[in-house]
Design an enzyme around this catalytic site. Structure first.
Site, short mmCIF file in Angstrom:
data_model
loop_
_atom_site.label_atom_id
_atom_site.label_comp_id
_atom_site.label_asym_id
_atom_site.label_seq_id
_atom_site.Cartn_x
_atom_site.Cartn_y
_atom_site.Cartn_z
N GLY A 1 0.80 -1.06 0.07
CA GLY A 1 0.06 -0.08 0.00
C GLY A 1 1.03 1.20 -0.07
N ALA B 1 0.59 8.09 0.25
CA ALA B 1 1.48 8.88 0.74
C ALA B 1 2.29 8.42 1.76
CB ALA B 1 0.51 10.01 1.35
N GLY C 1 2.74 5.28 2.82
CA GLY C 1 3.79 4.05 2.53
C GLY C 1 4.95 4.64 1.75
N LYS D 1 -4.94 6.31 20.35
CA LYS D 1 -5.08 7.05 18.94
C LYS D 1 -6.43 6.82 18.63
CE LYS D 1 -2.45 7.77 14.75
NZ LYS D 1 -1.89 7.27 13.67
N ASN E 1 -9.06 9.65 17.10
CA ASN E 1 -10.12 9.61 15.82
C ASN E 1 -11.54 9.44 15.92
OD1 ASN E 1 -7.60 9.81 13.88
ND2 ASN E 1 -7.26 7.75 14.55
#
Lengths: 313, 313
Positions: free
Chosen positions: A7, A10, A12, A185, A189
């Site tokens: 994947g 950006a 990756g 985290k 989110n």
């Protein structure tokens, strides 16, 4: 060390670029034709904290890579993890480590369908990244990348990866409790992403409303119950809210990624945040009404916008 | 019969116009300068189901009317009821009936702060109306207006008002259980209004999402518990949802009034719908998380849009 980036969006690309500079033998894997072709023809053009560089990198589609890897970093959207794991099974050997830095909850379950727990390394990162055009990305921050082996016996192998991350400038850190970091985290989110998306507002605007304490408390209480039951992670509700407010104050008038997903007609990762808490609560014989309703509302919004969601659960 | 219309917006003008044509001595009360002046100078211009008419009508500010009234119809927004009752106390005599056809819940409590329960007549209406310009309104539908005395002893007086409503073409009906009608209507507004506002979508779009059953069931369950405890009204959840879907199918791609309130930077009536259910639940020692979160989210949205809300509770 043979490394595949499964994947290569950006984030990756940013990881692959740094790891290659640090001396690893890196292959980027992706399915986006135009992105692959541009990188093959012109190299990867990347801006790291504002400094532009161009680097020749190996990139192909997952099925085109034939060798077994030493380490694979998965960098998909949450809902893409299953499909990615299916498409890279042939490059996973008995000792291949898979490092998962995805946002959200429940990814260990998914990974265990494909590989032995002893080869799974879970982690989080606060590096951020974006794609400017096919083959052109940016990568910002200072890290860290925190990782921990899912099986206690595999600490040594994980420390090697930490060292490689450090050598590559990615600020690798061995985490003694990656579950805690992951839940923290997810709390970020599951509140900022979800609320900004529902209210079509940025983080500063949402955190200035007088309802913010009430909304945060109710959501975080539901996260805390599942964190405790499922992973023995203790989330102190008040402390978490103080932490969230600190993060919000730092990021300011920023629109979180989920808000941008909807704006760009992409499905959101809500099933791996509030949706996961709601589902996990059901399995515990409990209810998580606040997370449940947020999940329903976000999915309803996706439908209204004509976004096809491959519902995870 | 001396009648005052306390709050002569679109619906108030429509009622006043019909009652005057039916033979009553009607005074419109309002505070909107331009609207008052236009009606004083040019009469009320009204379109009833498409038929235009112009009618000379008496209109003034509440404090300018000096006589006691026989009947007062209150037609404010929910959050304006308190202020309106304060400004019309001087026209309420010991036998003045106050008819309240406001949307939402909890208005009886407010009215009882100003008048004896025996003079309160509660009701609902499905007439709809709008303002095209100061002094220019439209009024649509076939009714009915359902009303019932809050005190059992006052049925006779209420029947007289029903008769007057009938004579005026307003389709007055005596209701044997106005609480039931009020809760049913609150269920409509507490789902369609709230969800369309949060999702920035019309009723058809919201009711076509696959989350609609889940969302409706959870909200209506909370309404049903409070309806039972507070007013001994039995709301069958499944039957109510079938009813809501029927209403939704009929109205189609329509944006409910709360959605329009936000679009026009006006505070919503959420505190008198889902907010009232959440507050009433607390008083019963229960929780209504779905209604609570909807209320918080709508208030947050008001704040983000810079709308000053005079929070009711």
């Amino acid at each position: 060390m043979k490394i595949a980036i499964a994947g290569s969006g950006a984030l990756g690309c940013g990881f692959g670029y740094h790891l290659q500079k640090g001396g690893a033998d890196v292959t980027l894997l992706d399915n986006w034709e135009q992105h692959i072709n541009t990188i093959k023809e012109e190299g990867l053009t990347i801006s790291v904290n504002g400094d532009k560089d161009n680097q020749k990198m190996t990139i192909c589609k997952p099925h085109e890579l034939k060798e077994k890897m030493d380490v694979i970093f998965v960098f998909t959207k949450s809902m893409g993890l299953n499909a990615m794991m299916e498409s890279i099974e042939h490059i996973i050997g008995p000792n291949t480590k898979v490092v998962c830095l995805l946002n959200g909850l429940g990814h260990l379950k998914t990974l265990e369908k494909y590989i032995d727990r002893k080869n799974i390394i879970m982690g989080t990162t606060v590096w951020t990244a974006g794609i400017d055009a096919p083959g052109h990305t940016h990568f910002n921050g200072q890290g860290p990348v925190e990782i921990q082996n899912s099986d206690p016996s595999e600490k040594e192998a994980t420390l090697e990866i930490v060292e490689m991350l450090q050598k590559s400038g990615l600020n690798g850190v061995y985490s003694e409790n990656v579950n805690y970091t992951t839940w923290r985290k997810a709390c970020v989110n599951g509140t900022m992403n979800a609320l900004c998306t529902l209210l079509d507002a940025n983080i500063e605007e949402v955190f200035q409303t007088s309802e913010i304490d009430s909304m945060l408390t109710r959501i975080i209480k539901e996260f805390a119950i599942v964190a405790k039951h499922q992973d023995n992670v203790i989330l102190d509700v008040d402390e978490t809210i103080t932490y969230l407010k600190g993060v919000a104050a730092k990021v300011g008038a920023h629109y979180p990624s989920m808000h941008q997903d909807l704006k760009n007609n992409r499905p959101t990762e809500i099933d791996y945040l509030n949706g996961e808490v709601a589902e996990a609560s059901k399995k515990l014989g409990l209810e998580a009404p606040y997370c449940q309703q947020i999940t329903d509302l976000i999915h309803a919004k996706e439908t209204i916008l004509g976004i096809t969601t491959a519902k995870a659960k």
